[in-house]
Scaffold this active site. Sequence first.
Site, PDB file in Angstrom:
ATOM      1  N   TRP A 182       0.846  -1.179   0.000  1.00 14.01           N
ATOM      2  CA  TRP A 182       0.000   0.000   0.000  1.00 14.01           C
ATOM      3  C   TRP A 182       0.888   1.238   0.000  1.00 14.01           C
ATOM      4  O   TRP A 182       1.845   1.337   0.779  1.00 14.01           O
ATOM      5  CB  TRP A 182      -0.877  -0.045   1.251  1.00 14.01           C
ATOM      6  CG  TRP A 182      -1.813   1.092   1.461  1.00 14.01           C
ATOM      7  CD1 TRP A 182      -2.676   1.638   0.546  1.00 14.01           C
ATOM      8  CD2 TRP A 182      -2.036   1.800   2.674  1.00 14.01           C
ATOM      9  NE1 TRP A 182      -3.403   2.627   1.118  1.00 14.01           N
ATOM     10  CE2 TRP A 182      -3.047   2.757   2.426  1.00 14.01           C
ATOM     11  CE3 TRP A 182      -1.487   1.727   3.964  1.00 14.01           C
ATOM     12  CZ2 TRP A 182      -3.517   3.634   3.404  1.00 14.01           C
ATOM     13  CZ3 TRP A 182      -1.957   2.592   4.939  1.00 14.01           C
ATOM     14  CH2 TRP A 182      -2.962   3.538   4.649  1.00 14.01           C
ATOM     15  N   ASP A 263      -0.752  -6.022   9.377  1.00 21.78           N
ATOM     16  CA  ASP A 263      -1.722  -5.016   8.973  1.00 21.78           C
ATOM     17  C   ASP A 263      -2.960  -5.794   8.521  1.00 21.78           C
ATOM     18  O   ASP A 263      -2.928  -6.471   7.498  1.00 21.78           O
ATOM     19  CB  ASP A 263      -1.182  -4.144   7.844  1.00 21.78           C
ATOM     20  CG  ASP A 263      -2.132  -3.013   7.476  1.00 21.78           C
ATOM     21  OD1 ASP A 263      -1.779  -2.200   6.601  1.00 21.78           O
ATOM     22  OD2 ASP A 263      -3.248  -2.941   8.057  1.00 21.78           O
ATOM     23  N   LYS A 299     -13.281  -1.218   5.826  1.00 20.03           N
ATOM     24  CA  LYS A 299     -13.905  -1.993   4.757  1.00 20.03           C
ATOM     25  C   LYS A 299     -14.880  -3.016   5.289  1.00 20.03           C
ATOM     26  O   LYS A 299     -15.992  -3.130   4.780  1.00 20.03           O
ATOM     27  CB  LYS A 299     -12.846  -2.724   3.920  1.00 20.03           C
ATOM     28  CG  LYS A 299     -12.063  -1.796   3.002  1.00 20.03           C
ATOM     29  CD  LYS A 299     -10.904  -1.150   3.709  1.00 20.03           C
ATOM     30  CE  LYS A 299     -10.043  -0.350   2.758  1.00 20.03           C
ATOM     31  NZ  LYS A 299      -9.027   0.423   3.507  1.00 20.03           N
TER      32      LYS A 299
END
Lengths: 453, 426
Positions: A182, A263, A299
């Site tokens: 990311w 993560d 999300k």
Amino acid sequence: MRPQITYSSPTDRRLTALVRHLADDPFSASLQMDSQNTISPSPTAAFNGDSVFANVVQAPEDPILGVTVAYNKDPSPVKLNLGVGAYRTEEGKPLVLNVVSRAEQMLVNDQSRVKEYLPITGLADFNKLSAKLIFGADSPAIQDNRVATVQCLSGTGSLRVGAEFLARHYHQRTIYIPLPTWGNHPKVLTIAGLSVKYYRYYDPATRGLNFQGLLEDLGSAPSGAIVLLHACAHNPTGVDPTLEQWDQIKQLMRSKGLLPFFDSAYQGFASGSLDADAQPVRLFVADGGECLAAQSYAKNMGLYGERVGALSFVCRTADVASRVESQLKLVIRPMYSNPPLHGASIVATILKDRDMFHEWTIELKAMADRIISMRQQLFDALQSRGTPGDWSHIIKQIGMFTFTGLNTEQVVFMTKEYHIYMTSDGRISMAGLNSKKVPHLADAIHEAVTRIV
Amino acid sequence: MASRNIICRGILSKKSGFGIRSMSSWWGHVEPALKDPILGVTEAFLADPSPNKVNVGVGAYRDDNGKPVVLQCVREAERRIVGKQNMEYLPMGGNVKMVEETLKLAYGENSSLLKEKRIAAVQALSGTGACRLFADFQKRFKPDSEIYIPVPTWSNHHNIWRDAQVPQKTFHYYLPKTKGLDFESLMVDIENAPNGSFFLLHACAHNPTGVDPTEEQWREISHQLKVKGHFPFFDMAYQGFASGDPERDAKAIRIFLEDGHSIGCAQSYAKNMGLYGQRIGCLSVVCQDEKEAVAVKSQLQQIARPMYSNPPVHGAQIVPTILGDPDLKNLWLQEVKGMADRIIGMRTALKENLEKLGSSLSWQHITDQIGMFCYSGLTPEQVDRLTNEFHIYMTRNGRISMAGVTTGNVGYLANAIHEVTKSGSK
């Protein structure tokens, strides 16, 4: 640089200024531009009158969030936003989960609720429930009180607070992150004071995992180095290790004393199962070792803008966990004092209620299933067009994103000719796709790979 | 899926003794951190079982029953918002309407700076977040600069600029002898600071002292800062809470703007809109033109991105819902005035109670000071006695949050203060 103000003497300057203050209308007096001795309303500055921030250059657009900015500016009716990873329905609309709406309504209707500051570490219920969610309700680490969990601002905030803590208290400043990862990862980690190195991850040839490269690179990392691991649904590639591969990674890391920093931004979103998606993390906790985990509810609960997340430290002992928590507070207090109340309250409401939790798992699976279906549809569409190349990675990769393998030129072409927006690394958000748009996207990919090689 | 479960169960049940490091922790050397001097007070208060306990520690408003308050205008705004919005990410700079309304409050509705788009502004995580964004920005773009901080100040100011790695200096502010402003020394400090220094100023209702400069004193301060080319950074956490009138409380800022200063400003809705835990605020920086404002804003966003990406959406929507609706805005103004008036009433009551008890000390400062806090002049030892003997909780610098004082506890509080301060008592 020409000064805007000149003075004949300090005394004159003071007298003039004093006159200005004593005048009836100080504002108009200050606008006088007659003599050389008037202080003009220049911005606060050193004597030469420049702004203190005249040297500030405009920052480039954030590469990910900038995609949406560009998309919004495009007037084309066929435009498609496959940039930022925010879920969209079949109708292309953002989604607030039903169970989230219900929870929110309950909270707002409850007149006994107040808006007092949360503790620095956040909402206690939320923290406990979040730890249970990722580590498992029966996790021995939780039973033993060895887990310190603090509420943070979504995944970004959790990573930042964790990295700041590591930079202050950990003996090694080097963190290994996968290539690619990311886009915000290196920025967050570097600004926190860590030194970023990469380990091989994605293999462009197979569009899968470069497992050999990964093992080699972690194998040659200095003892004690930190390793950032995507718990599931790797962003941007969608390529995850198998459980057997995770076990090997774990053994290697333990043998070198490498510190795992997970993560977890997509728990439940990848396979549709919260437990299955947490297996890699639980694997590491099961052997009694220490690790960090950053969780996001952006999300999987659709709470994007509410900025809800948690950072957990799994420690050897309860005493250590307690001291770690106290030091985490010192990182948080000068950043924002305490975390926002609203989103965490929604999460706690849902997680602690059996029915609401169940309802959530169903809505979550539905989102994951729709994405899996989009993958299949896109793959089928490319097959039926006879688009050159092997596109099976579209259905092998997992989670919100597909790393298409398109190069920058092809991406630019697709944006220009087909008004399809994605990040320049060829990452598309499957969540932004729907059945109606699949043909348009397939046409665009087809033309891009046949016209531009 | 089934086979994956079987495999993982197998892996988890295996005793993986191979490869674990020794049984020591990575964090064995981590010292327990000291409790935050302000937020730690509430923790201690909550842990106290005494029925008489009083919390005059953290600056959160309480009604006359000692209960936290959610403003009516906020409840109504929430009612209008809930269910109508999605929860998409805000832009990095936050809710644009919220920022616009917030700037009007600080700079004035008709400010030419707003019209000329000269203000770089982003939504921030309340006052703390706004200060931190500015401190990081200052470090990045004025790396050789220092921040001058008043003595005393909110303790977290020191933490913020320290973590941003901006060196700190102090300037005189509070004069213990008068329990008022040390104006002369303040002016000398401004004069002596190297040209172009950064000064942190409390726009109104100074925390923790409640001591504010008069309008005339602000004009002189502004002038002297201008002469020296210093940068004024205002922390405005109590607009509306000081006098009850937000316009009046912004007077210092308006004076500076009239004088042509390009200021920075942190604003918070924690107290004046009661949005404490929602973490809603704004950071603004006045620039020389629109182009510079665009550049500065983009850089502020670059600081926010690796900290939290973008700010929270819910609380931010409450602000423009209220301030953009004339009726709700009026309701808000009334409610803010109500809170400020109650506090002013409690100041009077506390002072009168102490005088009635026959205290020989002067308590004039209780009503001279303004805003949420009273700097009582109590020593740390006296504060400890208040806590240990009377279960009264406040910060050890003697700061009393008047918002925690009620008609129900003001007598008890006055009595306790009298006990620990009357002559002969240590």
